[in-house]
Design an enzyme around this catalytic site. Structure first.
Site, short mmCIF file in Angstrom:
data_model
loop_
_atom_site.label_atom_id
_atom_site.label_comp_id
_atom_site.label_asym_id
_atom_site.label_seq_id
_atom_site.Cartn_x
_atom_site.Cartn_y
_atom_site.Cartn_z
N THR B 156 -3.46 -18.51 41.37
CA THR B 156 -4.10 -18.68 40.07
C THR B 156 -4.31 -20.14 39.68
O THR B 156 -5.18 -20.44 38.87
CB THR B 156 -3.27 -17.99 38.97
OG1 THR B 156 -1.94 -18.51 38.99
CG2 THR B 156 -3.23 -16.49 39.18
N ASP B 157 -3.53 -21.06 40.26
CA ASP B 157 -3.57 -22.46 39.79
C ASP B 157 -4.97 -23.05 39.79
O ASP B 157 -5.38 -23.69 38.83
CB ASP B 157 -2.67 -23.34 40.66
CG ASP B 157 -1.26 -23.42 40.12
OD1 ASP B 157 -0.82 -22.47 39.48
OD2 ASP B 157 -0.60 -24.46 40.34
#
Lengths: 415, 415
Positions: B156-157
């Site tokens: 997700t980063d």
């Protein structure tokens, strides 16, 4: 005809009415009534003066005191709330003195007696850490000289940085309230009156902290009081652009009643003695990580003698693996490296991934739920007042509400 | 006993149960059932094996097709949604193949037939522009080989950067859906099942765009479908961390029904031919301005041959006056300099202040309401496909939903 005159310009069958501004690149510049400027090629244009500009009479430095009203100091630093006289000097450049603010917003006169101090006239994007120090010193003097509360008018762009800086530098027994406007004071939709009046209510209140008072919603009936270390400008143009991040606002102020609804804990009036710690290490940087960003950017700052670096990492506070040796080297050379997140919301912690653990091993300090901007300002303040090890320790300790919930520590400094 | 075994460690009267991980710095490392790791000094510790680790059997590369179900490709790139087998290799490092994802989420098997492709196994903070190119090429091939939709599992980063990159590089006749999980797949609160199942519904839908499908709220009943160029991770840990900025999500997906509620315009299935423009100019940087930030940071990038610089200015898109000569010099040396805002919300425009006008005169391109991260990726893509003047022009033109509302232009490229 001269600058500041109200004029009509006729050209090629079109008519423009507005205030004459200083010319730009040979063009006639008019400020229209909607607040926007237009440039008109003077060739073939015909100008007629409707009303001559009259300079305002010089006003007294201190308004006469009326019985029973507290003395509030207004420290002006520039910005949108104070833009009306800029008609004289070109476009919208900050120019208002505190007296001119009161003239523009007579409602304020009913609420308090005022002392004015024109500290600077700087657009907030041009503020530097040295200006924060000057601001802290000016506010300190105002309080020392009897102010019951202080209002600082400030451009909105970097208001959050300034409010964080004063939060760390000042221990205040009275409210210190930053206020501004998202729309120029000369535009019909300006939020300056509601914000300014409500900032006065806060300055008279029991909330003895450094706060920001700005529109809470887009309507004109509610102003939010944000803790100076937790507030961020989150919208480029909306009146309710300022938001508390990872915290609720300290209070809400109803307009026009001035009724204050407290939403959380705060430091009470006279709970603290007035003190100032007005030093900042300017050699601190805020770096936003992005995919592919060269780690040599860290070396760039180290080579220039920077002592603090705050990284805006991804997610829970990550950077790519190739950054880690450079971070390690920075830490080993005595630099305070702090990790925040470009997500803004949440807390840098719970590192279950490899790179997160490698970062901790490299000596990075986690900024908990602090804003990246506040972590930058805190680095500047800590490195100017403490040795490196103590600065590292205090970075993770809540000193003035910058970390939520309140942690223990910092007691040796009286926080 | 070996890594991956389920063990009990007894030490000083305490008992720890968990999966044995590779040792770290001489410590025994256990992954507890709550997903966290603890390190235990082996001195005086006693270990008992409860259950031996058995490596999973190798699964087929393509699942057998069942009649009547469309073929969806799963391209795995690493990340939290795929973290369970990391027990074997130390902490939470991405490791799942598409087949293992299906094994973990059997609900998906009812919805489609799948083809799996393990593209990388990279934590998303380590993704680089070259990985985005590889991703685009892999998705292109999957669609060319008959995929009815493509799911990309991703950490997700940096998912928002990747989704923006594929938005510019791919013209797709089918849905291309990024999906991930904020919580590790091995934690009870994981959001991976709901996100993965809903991403399948989107991959089967009529929405032929590059999108991100992630929790819309903290409850498990709604997933938002965000346009790939407008989405940003706004919280470090919440399941509903992903938000569309300056745009509404394209659609919402109900769980478990899979019903899709469309919220705005989108490109329909087969409305476009499959095309790929898979080049990126990696020499592009994103710079966040802060008070006191040295303008020489611009020179740092110019000296290293950077061709694009995106600035995250303050407010409507400002920097301090001292930055302007450096920006001017960058522009004159042929660099594409684009202005965005650290406010994130709103539009860079309506410059009524001096520094804003000076910036325009210096040749800065305004990014409208684009995210800073999207403007960075767009710079990379434009500079790899167009000459500088055309790149400057197209930066302000909406190509794939990155600027809202849709502007004209870009037609020569078929957007």
């Amino acid at each position: 005809m001269k600058e500041g005159d109200r004029v009509i310009v006729r050209k090629e069958g079109k008519i423009y009415e507005g205030i004459l501004m200083p010319e730009r690149d040979g063009f006639i510049v008019l400020k229209l009534d909607n607040g926007y400027n237009i440039g008109i090629n003077p060739e073939g244009a015909e100008i007629e003066v409707l009303e001559e500009f009259r300079s305002q009479e010089v006003r007294k430095e201190v308004l006469e005191e009326r019985d029973g009203l507290p003395l509030i100091s207004i420290v002006s630093t520039g910005g949108t709330i104070a833009s009306k006289v800029d008609y004289r000097t070109g476009a919208v450049t900050a120019k208002f003195s505190p007296e001119e603010i009161l003239e523009l917003i007579p409602e304020m006169k009913e609420l308090a007696n005022y002392r004015g101090r024109s500290l600077f006239n700087i657009l907030s994007e041009n503020m530097r850490p040295e200006n924060w120090v000057q601001m802290a010193k000016a506010v300190y003097e105002e309080i020392k000289n009897g102010a019951y509360g202080v209002i600082i008018t400030h451009g909105t762009d970097t208001m959050g940085y300034s409010s964080a800086a004063l939060s760390f530098m000042l221990r205040t027994p009275v409210p210190v309230v930053f206020v501004g406007a998202q729309r120029s004071a000369d535009r019909p939709s300006s939020d300056n009156v509601v914000n300014a009046v409500c900032s006065t209510h806060v300055a008279k209140s029991n909330i003895a902290e450094v706060v920001v008072a700005m529109h809470h919603t887009t309507s004109d009936d509610l102003v939010a009081v944000h803790r100076g270390t937790k507030v961020r400008k989150m919208h480029m143009s909306r009146r309710d652009a300022f938001k508390s991040i990872n915290a609720t606002p300290v209070a809400l102020v109803e307009y026009p009643s001035g009724k204050i609804k407290v939403l959380g804990d705060y430091v009470k009036r006279n709970e603290r003695e007035l003190e100032i710690y007005p030093k900042l290490e300017e050699k601190c940087a805020l770096l936003k990580f992005f995919p592919g960003s060269p780690p040599e950017i860290i070396d760039f700052f180290i080579e220039r003698g920077y002592r603090g670096i705050v990284i805006e990492g991804t997610g829970l506070g990550h950077v790519s693996a190739e950054w880690i040796p450079h971070i390690k080297e920075a830490v080993e050379s005595g630099v305070l490296v702090t990790m925040t997140s470009q997500c803004l919301f949440g807390r840098v912690c719970d590192r279950v991934y490899d790179t997160g653990r490698d970062l901790l091993r490299a000596g990075v300090v986690e900024a908990e739920d602090m804003l990246p901007e506040t972590a930058l300002v805190k680095s500047m303040w800590l490195l100017a007042h403490y040795d490196l090890e103590e600065a590292k320790r205090l970075m993770k300790v809540n000193l003035v509400g910058e970390i939520n919930p309140r942690s223990t520590g910092g007691a040796e400094f009286g926080f």
